[in-house]
Design a protein around this motif. Structure first.
Motif, PDB file in Angstrom:
ATOM      1  N   GLU A  61       2.345  12.337   8.121  1.00 24.59           N
ATOM      2  CA  GLU A  61       1.676  13.636   8.231  1.00 24.59           C
ATOM      3  C   GLU A  61       1.581  13.968   9.717  1.00 24.59           C
ATOM      4  OE1 GLU A  61      -1.039  13.345   4.169  1.00 24.59           O
ATOM      5  OE2 GLU A  61      -2.043  13.641   6.086  1.00 24.59           O
ATOM      6  N   LEU A  62       2.271  15.037  10.107  1.00 22.37           N
ATOM      7  CA  LEU A  62       2.294  15.419  11.520  1.00 22.37           C
ATOM      8  C   LEU A  62       1.527  16.723  11.734  1.00 22.37           C
ATOM      9  CD1 LEU A  62       5.275  13.892  11.043  1.00 22.37           C
ATOM     10  CD2 LEU A  62       5.454  14.493  13.453  1.00 22.37           C
ATOM     11  N   SER A  63       0.821  16.773  12.836  1.00 18.28           N
ATOM     12  CA  SER A  63       0.066  17.984  13.150  1.00 18.28           C
ATOM     13  C   SER A  63       0.909  18.915  14.015  1.00 18.28           C
ATOM     14  CB  SER A  63      -1.212  17.627  13.919  1.00 18.28           C
ATOM     15  OG  SER A  63      -1.979  16.723  13.159  1.00 18.28           O
ATOM     16  N   LEU A  64       1.010  20.148  13.566  1.00 16.37           N
ATOM     17  CA  LEU A  64       1.729  21.163  14.338  1.00 16.37           C
ATOM     18  C   LEU A  64       0.859  22.416  14.327  1.00 16.37           C
ATOM     19  CD1 LEU A  64       4.518  21.626  15.756  1.00 16.37           C
ATOM     20  CD2 LEU A  64       5.318  22.611  13.613  1.00 16.37           C
ATOM     21  N   TYR A  65       0.586  22.955  15.503  1.00 14.72           N
ATOM     22  CA  TYR A  65      -0.418  24.012  15.587  1.00 14.72           C
ATOM     23  C   TYR A  65       0.148  25.390  15.891  1.00 14.72           C
ATOM     24  CZ  TYR A  65      -3.427  19.951  15.692  1.00 14.72           C
ATOM     25  OH  TYR A  65      -4.044  18.766  15.379  1.00 14.72           O
ATOM     26  N   GLY A  66       1.449  25.480  15.975  1.00  8.72           N
ATOM     27  CA  GLY A  66       2.020  26.793  16.247  1.00  8.72           C
ATOM     28  C   GLY A  66       3.494  26.803  15.931  1.00  8.72           C
ATOM     29  N   ALA A  67       4.026  28.003  15.823  1.00 10.40           N
ATOM     30  CA  ALA A  67       5.463  28.138  15.577  1.00 10.40           C
ATOM     31  C   ALA A  67       6.220  28.263  16.890  1.00 10.40           C
ATOM     32  CB  ALA A  67       5.726  29.352  14.692  1.00 10.40           C
ATOM     33  N   THR A  68       5.471  28.314  17.982  1.00  3.83           N
ATOM     34  CA  THR A  68       6.106  28.421  19.306  1.00  3.83           C
ATOM     35  C   THR A  68       5.480  27.389  20.248  1.00  3.83           C
ATOM     36  OG1 THR A  68       4.446  29.980  20.081  1.00  3.83           O
ATOM     37  CG2 THR A  68       6.422  30.927  19.067  1.00  3.83           C
ATOM     38  N   ALA A  69       6.252  27.021  21.258  1.00  4.04           N
ATOM     39  CA  ALA A  69       5.737  26.071  22.261  1.00  4.04           C
ATOM     40  C   ALA A  69       4.520  26.673  22.972  1.00  4.04           C
ATOM     41  CB  ALA A  69       6.836  25.751  23.265  1.00  4.04           C
ATOM     42  N   LYS A  70       4.568  27.975  23.174  1.00  2.00           N
ATOM     43  CA  LYS A  70       3.468  28.625  23.907  1.00  2.00           C
ATOM     44  C   LYS A  70       2.129  28.381  23.201  1.00  2.00           C
ATOM     45  CE  LYS A  70       1.994  33.154  25.517  1.00  2.00           C
ATOM     46  NZ  LYS A  70       2.113  34.588  25.280  1.00  2.00           N
ATOM     47  N   THR A  71       2.113  28.589  21.913  1.00  2.59           N
ATOM     48  CA  THR A  71       0.864  28.449  21.157  1.00  2.59           C
ATOM     49  C   THR A  71       0.487  26.978  20.960  1.00  2.59           C
ATOM     50  OG1 THR A  71       1.233  30.524  20.015  1.00  2.59           O
ATOM     51  CG2 THR A  71      -0.234  28.965  18.931  1.00  2.59           C
TER      52      THR A  71
ATOM     53  N   PHE B  78       0.873  -1.186   0.000  1.00  2.00           N
ATOM     54  CA  PHE B  78       0.000   0.000   0.000  1.00  2.00           C
ATOM     55  C   PHE B  78       0.905   1.228   0.000  1.00  2.00           C
ATOM     56  CE2 PHE B  78      -2.757  -3.063   2.168  1.00  2.00           C
ATOM     57  CZ  PHE B  78      -4.005  -2.800   1.636  1.00  2.00           C
ATOM     58  N   PHE B  79       0.354   2.354  -0.429  1.00  2.00           N
ATOM     59  CA  PHE B  79       0.982   3.627  -0.107  1.00  2.00           C
ATOM     60  C   PHE B  79       0.494   3.953   1.303  1.00  2.00           C
ATOM     61  CE2 PHE B  79       0.733   4.023  -4.809  1.00  2.00           C
ATOM     62  CZ  PHE B  79       2.094   4.073  -5.034  1.00  2.00           C
ATOM     63  N   LEU B  80       1.398   3.879   2.258  1.00  2.00           N
ATOM     64  CA  LEU B  80       1.018   4.032   3.662  1.00  2.00           C
ATOM     65  C   LEU B  80       1.240   5.456   4.154  1.00  2.00           C
ATOM     66  CD1 LEU B  80       2.516   0.956   5.578  1.00  2.00           C
ATOM     67  CD2 LEU B  80       0.122   1.395   5.058  1.00  2.00           C
ATOM     68  N   THR B  81       0.309   5.946   4.931  1.00  2.00           N
ATOM     69  CA  THR B  81       0.502   7.242   5.590  1.00  2.00           C
ATOM     70  C   THR B  81       0.238   7.077   7.078  1.00  2.00           C
ATOM     71  OG1 THR B  81      -0.244   8.428   3.621  1.00  2.00           O
ATOM     72  CG2 THR B  81      -0.214   9.662   5.663  1.00  2.00           C
ATOM     73  N   PHE B  82       1.179   7.574   7.876  1.00  2.00           N
ATOM     74  CA  PHE B  82       0.978   7.651   9.323  1.00  2.00           C
ATOM     75  C   PHE B  82       0.520   9.074   9.644  1.00  2.00           C
ATOM     76  CE2 PHE B  82       3.980   4.259  11.385  1.00  2.00           C
ATOM     77  CZ  PHE B  82       3.260   3.259  10.769  1.00  2.00           C
ATOM     78  N   MET B  83      -0.669   9.213  10.166  1.00  2.00           N
ATOM     79  CA  MET B  83      -1.146  10.528  10.607  1.00  2.00           C
ATOM     80  C   MET B  83      -0.980  10.571  12.127  1.00  2.00           C
ATOM     81  SD  MET B  83      -4.542  10.880   8.293  1.00  2.00           S
ATOM     82  CE  MET B  83      -4.441  11.249   6.558  1.00  2.00           C
ATOM     83  N   THR B  84      -0.168  11.478  12.591  1.00  2.00           N
ATOM     84  CA  THR B  84       0.241  11.436  14.000  1.00  2.00           C
ATOM     85  C   THR B  84       0.557  12.840  14.507  1.00  2.00           C
ATOM     86  OG1 THR B  84       2.050  10.648  15.440  1.00  2.00           O
ATOM     87  CG2 THR B  84       2.574  10.875  13.124  1.00  2.00           C
ATOM     88  N   ASN B  85       0.538  12.973  15.841  1.00  2.00           N
ATOM     89  CA  ASN B  85       1.009  14.256  16.380  1.00  2.00           C
ATOM     90  C   ASN B  85       2.521  14.212  16.593  1.00  2.00           C
ATOM     91  OD1 ASN B  85       1.541  13.203  19.088  1.00  2.00           O
ATOM     92  ND2 ASN B  85      -0.682  13.214  19.399  1.00  2.00           N
ATOM     93  N   GLY B  86       3.101  13.041  16.485  1.00  2.00           N
ATOM     94  CA  GLY B  86       4.556  12.915  16.520  1.00  2.00           C
ATOM     95  C   GLY B  86       5.176  12.923  17.903  1.00  2.00           C
ATOM     96  N   ALA B  87       4.386  13.248  18.916  1.00  2.00           N
ATOM     97  CA  ALA B  87       4.987  13.458  20.239  1.00  2.00           C
ATOM     98  C   ALA B  87       5.464  12.171  20.905  1.00  2.00           C
ATOM     99  CB  ALA B  87       3.993  14.190  21.148  1.00  2.00           C
ATOM    100  N   LEU B  88       5.033  11.034  20.402  1.00  2.00           N
ATOM    101  CA  LEU B  88       5.491   9.762  20.992  1.00  2.00           C
ATOM    102  C   LEU B  88       6.581   9.097  20.139  1.00  2.00           C
ATOM    103  CD1 LEU B  88       2.028   8.260  22.097  1.00  2.00           C
ATOM    104  CD2 LEU B  88       3.735   9.401  23.537  1.00  2.00           C
ATOM    105  N   ILE B  89       6.967   9.772  19.067  1.00  2.00           N
ATOM    106  CA  ILE B  89       7.991   9.205  18.187  1.00  2.00           C
ATOM    107  C   ILE B  89       9.373   9.490  18.782  1.00  2.00           C
ATOM    108  CG2 ILE B  89       9.024   9.333  15.881  1.00  2.00           C
ATOM    109  CD1 ILE B  89       6.282  10.093  14.789  1.00  2.00           C
ATOM    110  N   THR B  90      10.198   8.477  18.778  1.00  2.00           N
ATOM    111  CA  THR B  90      11.554   8.660  19.302  1.00  2.00           C
ATOM    112  C   THR B  90      12.589   8.351  18.216  1.00  2.00           C
ATOM    113  OG1 THR B  90      11.723   6.356  20.017  1.00  2.00           O
ATOM    114  CG2 THR B  90      10.836   7.930  21.619  1.00  2.00           C
TER     115      THR B  90
END
Lengths: 106, 376
Positions: free
Chosen positions: B124-134, B96-108
């Motif tokens: 495909e990783l979700s990132l919601y801000g350019a800073t840790a604060k946001t 298959f063409f596989l895609t992992f959709m993840t927030n990435g925070a558990l990837i080491t």
């Protein structure tokens, strides 16, 4: 022309499915889509890395009731086209003997 | 006997899949569990029921026979499953063409060798801000920004294709330019989307974070939204202007094995613990599925007559979640269409049109504004 003792194997860098009467192949970059007709699809399914070209020719003869010469020409032409596009891989008999588990999961 | 071989049939293949109801793209939600608590998340707990590894492998086998090329694993957070790599290895072997959709925070970093062995994998990783604060404010987990960015860097270093996805909302829109620059620096593709979906149970709570009209006017023209596909549909096939592939050529599977037309459209059309995929999709499709497949623009009483149709990206799933009425108008899509209409950001072909959906004149205005701001 490839040696009759060599093995044909589908590349890992693609995804293929049987759609309708034929096989549709998508390459890894997603840019190329190849479709095979009924005869091409039959050869494709036989090219699983466990069969020599001469076996594929023989099975094609039986399946489509054609002469050995016709089957040989068609299988060789098919192999040349798809190997050139890196969709099929060719391995000589010695290399295949050294490698373990030449076939794929389907 | 002739061996026929041809190439370049992409559109024809997609058309065949739609016509023959071949689900060439499937999203499997492996879990509803997640390590983050994103404020805008649409996911609801699927009664804590998860398919076992063996059940998922059986579904993967069925998808091969169904003609699926693209298989995405999503959640919840897929890396909360201990058997993720076992499942992925199995799917990879099946092709298959596989895609992992993840927030990435558990990837080491230690996972990279394992990830590299998976054929045809992309992330495909979700990132919601350019800073840790946001970012951390949205995910409600301190340190998540740092871990996600580290995962992106590790994946890029390992040679894995990565796309960073950002849902634009009123909590992060002010960092949208910085995010774009950050992704360029990281060497990854950046895909942004505007519009927040309700939760799968119909709760509209996440939409409190959707962009205001002022936000749209102020920020959206800066971003390239490729709406060119709508040009073709609108002009060549107006009857299907508002139709997507969900239900015909695409579908989703919930963590407990419920088949739906799309992750955004939790309209249960069958349970894979009770029936096979082929039965659900081909042999005995539900009335809801048959209705969805046959919908045309003429069935949408409001949208088909709307003056803003040419500016509208109506998602059938979001409409379903927002109103429960699959043929109704989508309040959120209407808002965005109003903005595009008033801004003359058209999805139809017009002089000066660019794939980003922004006219050349508008780009010139934005460029001049930026230059002025820098001088000041």
């Amino acid at each position: 022309m490839f040696p009759l003792d060599s093995y044909l194997r589908r590349s890992d860098e693609l995804v293929w499915r049987e759609i309708g009467d034929g096989v549709v192949i998508l390459t890894a970059d997603g840019r190329a889509i190849h479709t095979l007709n009924k005869v091409g699809s039959a050869i494709w399914e036989l090219a699983d890395g466990t069969r020599r070209i001469k076996e594929i020719i023989s099975l094609t003869c039986e399946r489509f009731d054609v002469s050995l010469e016709v089957a040989q020409a068609d299988v060789q032409e098919f192999a040349e086209q798809l190997v050139a596009k890196k969709i099929l891989q060719i391995r000589n008999a010695e290399a295949e003997t050294e490698a373990e588990g030449g076939g794929d999961d389907r | 006997m002739t061996v026929e071989y041809s190439t370049g049939l992409g559109k024809k293949l997609v058309a065949t899949c739609i016509r023959e109801n071949i689900p060439y793209a499937v999203q499997m939600e492996l879990t509803s569990k997640c390590n983050l608590k994103c404020r805008h998340c649409y996911m609801v707990n699927d009664n804590d029921v998860e398919l076992s590894s063996e059940e998922i492998k059986d579904i993967i086998d069925q998808l091969v026979d169904m003609g699926t090329f693209y298989l995405s694993f999503t959640g919840g957070e897929i890396f909360t499953r201990d058997d993720l790599f076992e499942i992925a290895r199995y799917a990879s072997r099946k092709g298959f063409f596989l895609t992992f959709m993840t927030n990435g925070a558990l990837i080491t970093a230690e996972m990279m060798d394992e990830i590299r062995t998976l054929k045809l994998i992309k992330f495909e990783l979700s990132l919601y801000g350019a800073t840790a604060k946001t970012h951390d404010h949205i995910t409600r987990v301190a340190g998540s920004f740092e871990r996600t960015v580290a995962a992106i860097k590790d994946l890029v270093k390992a040679g894995i294709e990565v796309t960073v996805k950002t849902s634009l909302m009123n909590l992060n829109i002010h960092e949208s330019d910085d995010l774009k620059a950050m992704c360029e620096q990281l060497g990854v593709r950046h895909r942004i989307s505007a519009g927040i979906a309700p939760m799968k149970n119909g709760s509209l709570e996440p939409q409190q974070y959707d962009l205001s009209f002022e936000d749209m006017e102020r920020y959206l023209p800066r971003h390239d939204f490729d709406l060119s596909y709508l040009i073709e549909i609108g002009e060549k096939d107006p009857a299907h202007r508002f139709k997507c592939k969900a239900g015909n050529a695409a579908c989703s599977v919930s963590p407990s094995g419920i088949v739906c037309p799309c992750v955004m459209m939790p309209m249960a059309v069958g349970n894979l613990r009770e029936r096979s995929f082929k039965e659900i999709w081909h042999m005995q499709p539900s009335e809801e599925l048959k209705r969805l497949r046959n919908l045309t623009s003429a069935d949408l009483p409001v949208c088909s007559k709307c003056d803003l149709a040419q500016y509208c990206i109506r998602c059938p799933g979001v409409v379903y979640l927002e109103t429960g009425d699959i043929v109704g108008a989508s309040p959120s899509a209407c808002r965005y269409a109003q903005w595009r209409g008033s801004s003359q950001v058209t999805v139809m072909q017009s002089p000066g049109f660019e794939p980003g959906g922004i006219t050349k004149n508008q780009k010139e205005v934005i460029k001049k504004e930026d230059e002025t701001r820098r001088i000041q």
